[in-house]
Design a protein around this motif. Structure first.
Motif, PDB file in Angstrom:
ATOM      1  N   GLN A  27       0.634  -1.174  -0.062  1.00 51.95           N
ATOM      2  CA  GLN A  27       0.069   0.040   0.028  1.00 51.95           C
ATOM      3  C   GLN A  27       0.818   1.347   0.125  1.00 51.95           C
ATOM      4  OE1 GLN A  27      -2.631  -0.277   3.353  1.00 51.95           O
ATOM      5  NE2 GLN A  27      -3.795  -2.040   2.355  1.00 51.95           N
ATOM      6  N   LEU A  28       2.076   1.333   0.596  1.00 49.21           N
ATOM      7  CA  LEU A  28       2.812   2.389   0.935  1.00 49.21           C
ATOM      8  C   LEU A  28       3.247   2.665  -0.610  1.00 49.21           C
ATOM      9  CD1 LEU A  28       4.535   1.963   4.127  1.00 49.21           C
ATOM     10  CD2 LEU A  28       3.085   3.895   3.636  1.00 49.21           C
ATOM     11  N   VAL A  29       4.012   1.680  -1.268  1.00 51.82           N
ATOM     12  CA  VAL A  29       4.526   1.767  -2.261  1.00 51.82           C
ATOM     13  C   VAL A  29       3.677   2.197  -3.441  1.00 51.82           C
ATOM     14  CG1 VAL A  29       5.835   0.271  -4.294  1.00 51.82           C
ATOM     15  CG2 VAL A  29       6.341   0.042  -1.970  1.00 51.82           C
ATOM     16  N   LYS A  30       2.276   1.748  -3.419  1.00 54.50           N
ATOM     17  CA  LYS A  30       1.516   2.116  -4.283  1.00 54.50           C
ATOM     18  C   LYS A  30       0.937   3.639  -4.271  1.00 54.50           C
ATOM     19  CE  LYS A  30      -3.312   1.019  -5.800  1.00 54.50           C
ATOM     20  NZ  LYS A  30      -4.590   0.095  -5.713  1.00 54.50           N
ATOM     21  N   ALA A  31       0.997   4.132  -3.052  1.00 58.75           N
ATOM     22  CA  ALA A  31       0.654   5.555  -2.809  1.00 58.75           C
ATOM     23  C   ALA A  31       1.767   6.510  -3.164  1.00 58.75           C
ATOM     24  CB  ALA A  31       0.244   5.863  -1.281  1.00 58.75           C
ATOM     25  N   GLU A  32       2.890   5.860  -2.956  1.00 61.08           N
ATOM     26  CA  GLU A  32       4.109   6.910  -3.352  1.00 61.08           C
ATOM     27  C   GLU A  32       4.095   6.583  -4.939  1.00 61.08           C
ATOM     28  OE1 GLU A  32       6.790   8.459  -1.878  1.00 61.08           O
ATOM     29  OE2 GLU A  32       5.423   8.543   0.047  1.00 61.08           O
ATOM     30  N   ALA A  36       3.700  10.196  -6.975  1.00 61.18           N
ATOM     31  CA  ALA A  36       4.907  10.506  -7.927  1.00 61.18           C
ATOM     32  C   ALA A  36       4.420  11.051  -9.422  1.00 61.18           C
ATOM     33  CB  ALA A  36       6.070   9.465  -7.898  1.00 61.18           C
ATOM     34  N   LYS A  37       3.472  10.170  -9.761  1.00 60.20           N
ATOM     35  CA  LYS A  37       2.826  10.465 -11.018  1.00 60.20           C
ATOM     36  C   LYS A  37       2.223  11.916 -11.379  1.00 60.20           C
ATOM     37  CE  LYS A  37       1.500   5.913 -12.382  1.00 60.20           C
ATOM     38  NZ  LYS A  37       0.375   4.972 -12.678  1.00 60.20           N
ATOM     39  N   GLY A  38       1.578  12.177 -10.432  1.00 58.34           N
ATOM     40  CA  GLY A  38       0.965  13.594 -10.476  1.00 58.34           C
ATOM     41  C   GLY A  38       1.572  14.543  -9.820  1.00 58.34           C
ATOM     42  N   ASP A  39       2.661  14.530  -9.471  1.00 59.95           N
ATOM     43  CA  ASP A  39       3.421  15.253  -8.440  1.00 59.95           C
ATOM     44  C   ASP A  39       3.881  16.638  -9.426  1.00 59.95           C
ATOM     45  OD1 ASP A  39       4.747  16.120  -6.218  1.00 59.95           O
ATOM     46  OD2 ASP A  39       6.181  14.669  -6.244  1.00 59.95           O
ATOM     47  N   GLY A  40       3.504  17.550  -8.872  1.00 58.54           N
ATOM     48  CA  GLY A  40       3.857  18.952  -9.417  1.00 58.54           C
ATOM     49  C   GLY A  40       4.927  19.573  -8.617  1.00 58.54           C
TER      50      GLY A  40
END
Length: 124
Positions: A27-32, A36-40
């Motif tokens: 779950q932590l890896v998935k959240a990270e 990171a994908k939509g990280d501005g």
């Protein structure tokens, strides 16, 4: 193939704990990854830091803000850097100005001539 023996109570507890840890890490890896994908929030290295190269590296090394060393670069999230600067202030990066030649400044040859010396070899 023979059936495996039933698990003892201790083995069942260990398997349950391992499964819970695995699920938590997943779950932590998935959240990270999603963050990171939509990280501005861009990463800033010492070359781009408003603190200057030396100050950026020093503060990253002592843990003044969360930073990651990647090769020879210290990477910091821009938001972390901005938070640090708001809390502690920042010395502005000095401009890299090239001194302009003063037309009234005597040349090296003129100074040598005044002293009664002569240039030997070297560049002119």
């Amino acid at each position: 193939m023979p059936d495996s023996a039933p698990l003892s109570k201790g083995e069942a507890v260990i398997n349950t704990a391992i499964a819970a840890i695995f699920d938590g890490v997943r779950q932590l890896v998935k959240a990270e990854l999603q963050a990171a994908k939509g990280d501005g929030d861009p990463w800033v290295s010492q070359e781009d830091s408003p603190l200057g190269r030396r100050e950026h590296c020093k503060l990253a090394r002592i843990g003044a803000f969360p930073a990651w060393k990647v090769g020879k670069r210290w990477l910091v999230r821009r938001s972390e850097l901005d938070t640090y600067i708001e809390a502690h202030g920042a010395k502005p990066k000095p401009p890299e100005a090239v001194p302009a030649d003063d037309p009234n400044e005597p040349t090296a040859d003129a100074v040598l001539h005044e002293l009664g010396l002569e240039r030997v070899g070297g560049r002119r």
